[in-house]
Design a protein around this motif. Sequence first.
Motif, short mmCIF file in Angstrom:
data_model
loop_
_atom_site.label_atom_id
_atom_site.label_comp_id
_atom_site.label_asym_id
_atom_site.label_seq_id
_atom_site.Cartn_x
_atom_site.Cartn_y
_atom_site.Cartn_z
N ALA A 39 54.42 26.42 8.12
CA ALA A 39 53.19 25.81 8.63
C ALA A 39 52.19 26.92 8.95
O ALA A 39 51.58 26.93 10.01
CB ALA A 39 53.50 24.97 9.86
N VAL A 75 49.82 18.84 13.19
CA VAL A 75 50.81 19.44 12.30
C VAL A 75 52.20 18.94 12.70
O VAL A 75 53.01 18.56 11.86
CB VAL A 75 50.75 20.98 12.35
N GLY A 78 52.48 15.30 11.70
CA GLY A 78 52.30 15.00 10.29
C GLY A 78 51.09 14.14 10.03
O GLY A 78 51.03 13.41 9.03
N TYR A 83 44.20 11.50 7.17
CA TYR A 83 45.58 11.32 6.74
C TYR A 83 46.28 10.32 7.62
O TYR A 83 46.04 10.25 8.81
CB TYR A 83 46.38 12.63 6.84
N ARG A 85 50.44 9.32 8.22
CA ARG A 85 51.75 9.80 7.87
C ARG A 85 52.27 9.02 6.66
O ARG A 85 52.20 7.81 6.63
CB ARG A 85 52.70 9.64 9.05
N ASN A 87 50.89 8.98 3.84
CA ASN A 87 49.72 8.65 3.04
C ASN A 87 49.58 7.14 2.80
O ASN A 87 49.24 6.70 1.70
CB ASN A 87 49.72 9.41 1.71
N TYR A 96 51.12 14.39 0.40
CA TYR A 96 50.79 13.93 1.74
C TYR A 96 51.48 14.81 2.76
O TYR A 96 52.42 15.52 2.45
CB TYR A 96 51.15 12.46 1.94
N ARG A 97 50.96 14.76 3.95
CA ARG A 97 51.50 15.59 5.02
C ARG A 97 52.83 15.06 5.48
O ARG A 97 53.03 13.87 5.63
CB ARG A 97 50.55 15.63 6.20
N LYS A 98 53.70 16.00 5.75
CA LYS A 98 54.99 15.67 6.34
C LYS A 98 55.01 16.27 7.73
O LYS A 98 54.37 17.29 7.99
CB LYS A 98 56.13 16.25 5.51
N LYS A 100 55.95 18.47 10.63
CA LYS A 100 56.53 19.81 10.80
C LYS A 100 56.73 19.98 12.29
O LYS A 100 55.87 20.45 13.00
CB LYS A 100 55.60 20.87 10.21
#
Length: 135
Positions: A39, A75, A78, A83, A85, A87, A96-98, A100
């Motif tokens: 990250a 972050v 996610g 965004y 989570r 997507n 897409y964001r995961k 962290k």
Amino acid sequence: MATTGKTEEQLYRDVSDYQRAWTEMMVKIWQTRLTKLRAIRTGALHRSVMNSTLDVKQDLTSTIAFRFVYYGVYVDAGTGRGYLRGNGGDLGLKHYRKRKRWMSVPWRISKRVLADKMVTIIGDAFVGMFDKLSE
């Protein structure tokens, strides 16, 4: 095992020293987690993680505060601007964001460790007071 003969100043010093070491370790843990979870796009979040306040009063109440850039919370979760989570908003992005979990998991665990250690330090001093009475 009881710790006999501890003065209030020694108890205060023990609590202060442990909490200072704990806050320094939390910063290291978070920075290590950010690195392991990859990250670190710009490094701004990693550099921003720091201990900002450690105030232990004579009555052993404490204030501990950390600082990091605000988007670090997103972050960890996610999420963030534009965004959802997973997507679920289908913004046409391929990735897409995961989550962290750099902050929340170590924070939950380490708060428990701190509480347990404070119970031990203060409890031993309390038992030591009664040991002195019985002598």
